[in-house]
Design an enzyme around this catalytic site. Structure first.
Site, PDB file in Angstrom:
ATOM      1  N   GLY A  29     -36.093  -5.341 -22.891  1.00 10.65           N
ATOM      2  CA  GLY A  29     -36.679  -4.591 -23.993  1.00 10.65           C
ATOM      3  C   GLY A  29     -37.507  -5.525 -24.869  1.00 10.65           C
ATOM      4  O   GLY A  29     -38.542  -6.011 -24.425  1.00 10.65           O
ATOM      5  N   SER A  96     -36.194 -10.856 -18.660  1.00 11.05           N
ATOM      6  CA  SER A  96     -37.212 -10.469 -19.630  1.00 11.05           C
ATOM      7  C   SER A  96     -36.682 -10.754 -21.041  1.00 11.05           C
ATOM      8  O   SER A  96     -36.270 -11.877 -21.324  1.00 11.05           O
ATOM      9  CB  SER A  96     -37.596  -9.010 -19.411  1.00 11.05           C
ATOM     10  N   TRP A  97     -36.665  -9.772 -21.961  1.00  8.01           N
ATOM     11  CA  TRP A  97     -36.031 -10.002 -23.257  1.00  8.01           C
ATOM     12  C   TRP A  97     -34.587 -10.463 -23.073  1.00  8.01           C
ATOM     13  O   TRP A  97     -34.075 -11.267 -23.863  1.00  8.01           O
ATOM     14  CB  TRP A  97     -36.077  -8.735 -24.119  1.00  8.01           C
ATOM     15  N   HIS A 278     -42.457  -8.711 -12.106  1.00  7.41           N
ATOM     16  CA  HIS A 278     -41.503  -8.841 -13.217  1.00  7.41           C
ATOM     17  C   HIS A 278     -40.163  -8.151 -13.009  1.00  7.41           C
ATOM     18  O   HIS A 278     -39.133  -8.686 -13.385  1.00  7.41           O
ATOM     19  CB  HIS A 278     -42.169  -8.285 -14.487  1.00  7.41           C
TER      20      HIS A 278
END
Length: 302
Positions: A29, A96-97, A278
């Site tokens: 996120g 990711s986050w 990703h």
């Protein structure tokens, strides 16, 4: 649900085998949430995995709340969940986050971390935010960039602040349209080949407004991190085994951040997947992550 104070209650679940190797999954996120597919990155016979929706996300309450919702609140939540489970240490896993949060947690509580597995490194540096929201990804997806910018063009020059204002508009239809546009742009950048299903799911899912509101809230504050903080703190990870699985063609979080982290943390095993972008669902990324969890499941305790 776990009450973590200041009105926040976190949804959590444990899957796998009680008493097996403990792990925690930190979703992306900021603002997304965990899903059943996230569980599939561990062998359930050899792991006891805790997954949870971060503050304001998914099934946690209050939904989409920005109050008392910072990186350091989440670091405290992870510790509260570890204590609830009774684990002395656990494997920290995030993409990711989730990689940002994994590093922030592991550098704050290194004694609680047995291994770190990361994907799609995001250090929340200004150049990374500029790549997505000023210049960089825009050169690869010019038609989608124009669509993204056009949604906000009549409202102001600062793209991030404009979207924050739209996401806080009194009209729910304005909020929804802004969330769809914000999330669509991200959805365009996260796969090697265009996947309309992924783009549509990210743009218009039931969590779309929460994802956009929380993500813009975090980015406005640079995730409450000083410039260079996560690289400077990498010395605290010395002695902790780690794996980074990074897509070569990751347009959302380009490989430069993973390479910089490797320089600061030489012991980490950096695996650059040549035919991937990703998302953890891309075959090469999935393969690397599952091999990493299998490898650590087989390793003797440190």
């Amino acid at each position: 649900m776990l009450d973590v104070g200041n009105g926040h209650s976190l949804y959590w679940e444990r899957v796998g085998t009680p008493g097996a190797k403990p792990a925690v999954m930190l979703h992306g996120g900021p603002g997304a949430g965990c899903s059943p597919s996230h569980r599939r990155q561990w062998d359930p016979e050899r792991y006891d995995v805790l997954l949870f929706d971060q503050r304001g996300c998914g099934r946690s309450r209050p939904f989409a709340s920005l109050e008392h919702n910072t990186t350091w609140d989440l670091v405290g939540d992870i510790e509260a969940l570890r204590a609830m489970c009774g684990h002395e240490q656990w494997q920290v896993f995030g993409g990711s986050w989730g990689s940002t949060l994994s590093l922030a947690y592991s550098q704050t509580h290194p004694e609680r971390v047995s291994e770190i597995i990361l994907r799609g490194i995001f250090l929340c540096e200004q150049n990374e935010l500029d790549w997505l929201y000023k210049y960089g990804a825009s050169e690869l997806y010019p038609e989608e960039w124009d669509r993204f910018v056009a949604h906000a063009a009549a409202h102001g020059d600062d793209l991030l602040e404009t979207y924050i204002a739209l996401l806080d508009d009194a009209d729910p239809e304005v909020r929804k349209a802004a969330a769809n546009a914000w999330n669509r742009w991200e959805g365009v950048t996260v796969t090697l080949l265009p996947e309309e299903d992924t783009i549509d799911r990210m743009a218009g899912g039931e969590n779309a407004v929460a994802t956009a509101r929380i993500e813009t809230h975090y980015f406005r504050h640079r995730c409450w991190l000083e410039s260079g903080q996560l690289l400077a703190g990498a010395d605290k990870l010395r002695g902790i085994p780690g794996v980074i699985v990074q897509g070569r063609h990751d347009c959302c979080t380009p490989p430069a951040a993973a390479w910089a982290l490797k320089q600061a943390w030489p012991e980490v095993d950096l695996q650059i997947v040549p035919d991937a972008s990703h998302l953890f669902t891309e075959p090469g990324i999935t393969d690397g992550l599952v091999r990493a969890t299998d490898r650590f499941a087989a390793a003797p305790p440190s």
